[in-house]
Design an enzyme around this catalytic site. Structure first.
Site, short mmCIF file in Angstrom:
data_model
loop_
_atom_site.label_atom_id
_atom_site.label_comp_id
_atom_site.label_asym_id
_atom_site.label_seq_id
_atom_site.Cartn_x
_atom_site.Cartn_y
_atom_site.Cartn_z
N LYS A 1 0.99 -1.27 -0.14
CA LYS A 1 0.03 0.00 -0.01
C LYS A 1 0.92 1.23 0.00
O LYS A 1 0.44 2.34 -0.55
CB LYS A 1 -0.83 -0.12 1.23
CG LYS A 1 -1.99 -1.02 1.13
CD LYS A 1 -2.94 -0.60 2.15
CE LYS A 1 -4.37 -1.49 1.97
NZ LYS A 1 -5.08 -1.38 3.20
N LYS B 1 -5.07 -10.70 -6.88
CA LYS B 1 -6.13 -10.88 -6.39
C LYS B 1 -7.25 -9.97 -6.61
O LYS B 1 -6.72 -8.66 -7.17
CB LYS B 1 -5.85 -10.94 -4.80
CG LYS B 1 -6.03 -9.69 -4.00
CD LYS B 1 -5.84 -9.85 -2.38
CE LYS B 1 -5.84 -8.33 -2.14
NZ LYS B 1 -5.62 -7.97 -0.82
N LYS C 1 -10.61 -4.00 -4.41
CA LYS C 1 -11.39 -3.04 -4.65
C LYS C 1 -10.53 -1.91 -5.49
O LYS C 1 -11.26 -0.85 -5.88
CB LYS C 1 -11.89 -2.27 -3.27
CG LYS C 1 -12.64 -3.03 -2.24
CD LYS C 1 -12.61 -2.39 -1.08
CE LYS C 1 -13.13 -3.51 0.10
NZ LYS C 1 -12.93 -2.90 1.48
P1 TYM Z 1 -10.63 -5.86 3.65
O1 TYM Z 1 -11.45 -4.73 4.13
O2 TYM Z 1 -9.61 -5.59 2.96
O3 TYM Z 1 -11.45 -7.00 3.28
C1 TYM Z 1 -12.60 -7.71 4.06
C2 TYM Z 1 -12.46 -9.22 4.00
O4 TYM Z 1 -12.36 -9.69 2.60
C3 TYM Z 1 -11.38 -10.52 2.43
N1 TYM Z 1 -10.78 -10.44 0.95
C4 TYM Z 1 -10.81 -11.57 0.24
N2 TYM Z 1 -11.00 -12.70 0.23
C5 TYM Z 1 -10.92 -13.54 -0.68
N3 TYM Z 1 -10.32 -13.19 -2.00
C6 TYM Z 1 -10.13 -11.96 -2.15
N4 TYM Z 1 -9.90 -11.50 -3.34
C7 TYM Z 1 -10.32 -11.01 -1.10
N5 TYM Z 1 -10.16 -9.72 -0.80
C8 TYM Z 1 -10.48 -9.40 0.40
C9 TYM Z 1 -10.29 -10.19 3.31
O5 TYM Z 1 -9.22 -11.36 3.64
C10 TYM Z 1 -11.25 -9.67 4.72
O6 TYM Z 1 -11.52 -10.94 5.65
N6 TYM Z 1 -7.72 -5.66 7.58
C11 TYM Z 1 -8.69 -5.96 7.20
C12 TYM Z 1 -10.02 -5.49 8.20
C13 TYM Z 1 -9.82 -5.49 9.48
C14 TYM Z 1 -10.07 -6.81 10.26
C15 TYM Z 1 -10.12 -6.32 11.49
C16 TYM Z 1 -10.46 -8.12 9.96
C17 TYM Z 1 -9.74 -4.64 10.39
N7 TYM Z 1 -9.60 -5.33 11.68
C18 TYM Z 1 -9.95 -7.37 12.61
C19 TYM Z 1 -10.44 -9.13 11.01
C20 TYM Z 1 -10.45 -8.79 12.24
C21 TYM Z 1 -9.17 -5.43 5.74
O7 TYM Z 1 -8.40 -4.72 5.28
O8 TYM Z 1 -9.82 -6.27 5.12
#
Ligand code: TYM
Length: 361
Positions: free
Chosen positions: A115, A223, A226
């Site tokens: 990032k 992957k 967004k």
């Molecule tokens: P974020 O917002 O990027 O994504 C949310 C969830 O979606 C999953 N994900 C995917 N799974 C499969 N294939 C993909 N291409 C894909 N893209 C995204 C992510 O693994 C995630 O589960 N840091 C986290 C948010 C967060 C969080 C937490 C999660 C903040 N605090 C505490 C768990 C526990 C994030 O950026 O997710």
């Protein structure tokens, strides 16, 4: 307390359109976990602002992600659904964790490197400390299970490192104050010491099933994300039936037909991805899908996949639209969830302060 209670925590950033990866890798699995576990689901708005967000867009996106959770089947009455910034204990605990975690740990995070890109000096300090806030999200509730996609694995390892260092650095205080929980009770696979106690559990990541890493529809080595500039690379939860069908029709594939066993997907990332998406949407394994479709060309598989995706996703998009028509109700849901979350998190903070020696009486 005799054991850490099984508790699920997970979150999604309100940074743009939710896509099929977020749905299959996370939200859909949360829905299933609700049947057997108490759960907290969080719209992590403080994480979102580690990179610039247009304020009006951020407000809209927080409501959209909430609507997506509800439309997918998250039960905000039985469980807890809230936005992170409404529970100030997350940021407060994150500060304490910033003083536990080491700079070297943060510097190793691949998501930070991705990032921040080449211009590291210009990344926000919050982006570097991001995993520490994530550990605080989870540990404010002493959650034991965190269902996420593959890309969050390293962050969850860091959460365990923070918990372990806290338990170790303050072991005597935790013991003296009677706040220790036996580490054998959950989540401590490596411990061979039956007497070890800690205040925080070593949380287990739940990264399972055929959809832990959904790839871009345009490039099987990237992957689904967004932030990909091409909208054709992802299926958004808000896409209509025609758009979903078009994106699947245009998805990159190789010229061979489908293999009849999963080992035949090796070295064929695009084929592997589409089969994984089908399996996850149908709640079946890749092996079962290949037994059915092995030997068939993509020209036959893609329309069936498109029909399944439309059948599963369209009702969610319709329900999201209905929920979004009443923003005041969404805000009420988030406020109510935050109040219940706070009741738990404030107890943790009070314990942590007394363990660390921050006068709080
Ligand atoms: P974020 O917002 O990027 O994504 C949310 C969830 O979606 C999953 N994900 C995917 N799974 C499969 N294939 C993909 N291409 C894909 N893209 C995204 C992510 O693994 C995630 O589960 N840091 C986290 C948010 C967060 C969080 C937490 C999660 C903040 N605090 C505490 C768990 C526990 C994030 O950026 O997710």
């Amino acid at each position: 307390m005799t054991a850490f209670k099984p508790l699920v925590f997970s979150g999604v950033q309100p940074t743009g359109n939710l896509h099929l990866g977020n749905y299959l890798g996370a939200i859909r699995r949360w829905v299933a976990l609700q049947a057997d576990h108490p759960c907290l689901f969080c719209v992590v708005d403080l994480h979102a602002i580690t990179v610039w967000q247009e304020p009006a867009d951020l407000e809209r996106q927080i409501r959209e992600v909430t609507a997506a959770f509800l439309a997918s089947g998250i039960d905000a009455k039985k469980h807890i659904l809230f936005n992170q910034s409404r529970v100030p204990e997350h940021a407060e605990l994150a500060w304490i964790f910033n003083c536990i975690a080491r700079l070297g740990w943060m510097n190793r995070m691949t998501q930070f490197k991705d990032k921040a890109g080449k211009d590291r000096e210009n990344a926000s300090l919050g982006l570097l400390a991001y995993p520490s806030l994530m550990a605080a999200d989870i540990l404010a509730y002493r959650a034991t299970l965190v269902p996420v996609g593959e890309d969050q694995k390293q962050h969850l390892e860091l959460t365990r490192d923070i918990a372990a260092k806290f338990n170790h650095d303050f072991a005597d205080r935790i013991h003296d104050k009677g706040l220790g929980v036996p580490m054998t009770s959950i989540g401590d696979r490596e411990s061979d010491d039956d007497t070890a106690q800690g205040y925080f559990p070593l949380t287990e990541p739940l990264i399972e099933g055929p959809a832990t890493r959904i790839m871009s529809l345009k490039d099987g080595s990237k992957k689904m994300s967004k932030s990909d500039p091409s909208d054709l690379s992802r299926i958004n939860l808000t896409d209509d039936a025609d758009t979903i069908s078009k994106k699947i029709r245009k998805a990159k594939t190789d010229p061979a037909s489908l293999p009849s066993e999963p080992k035949g997907l090796a070295g064929r990332p695009e084929a592997d991805n589409l089969v994984g998406i089908y399996a996850a949407l149908a709640d079946r394994t890749k092996a079962e899908i290949l037994t059915e479709f092995g030997g068939r060309p993509f020209s036959e598989f893609k329309p069936v996949l498109a029909d399944l995706a439309v059948e599963k996703l369209s009702p969610i998009a319709d329900e999201m639209r209905r929920i979004l028509a009443d923003p005041a109700e969404i805000d009420r849901t988030l406020r109510d969830g935050a109040e219940r979350a706070r009741a738990i998190a404030s107890q943790t903070l009070s314990d942590v302060k007394s363990i660390v020696g921050l006068l709080n009486n």
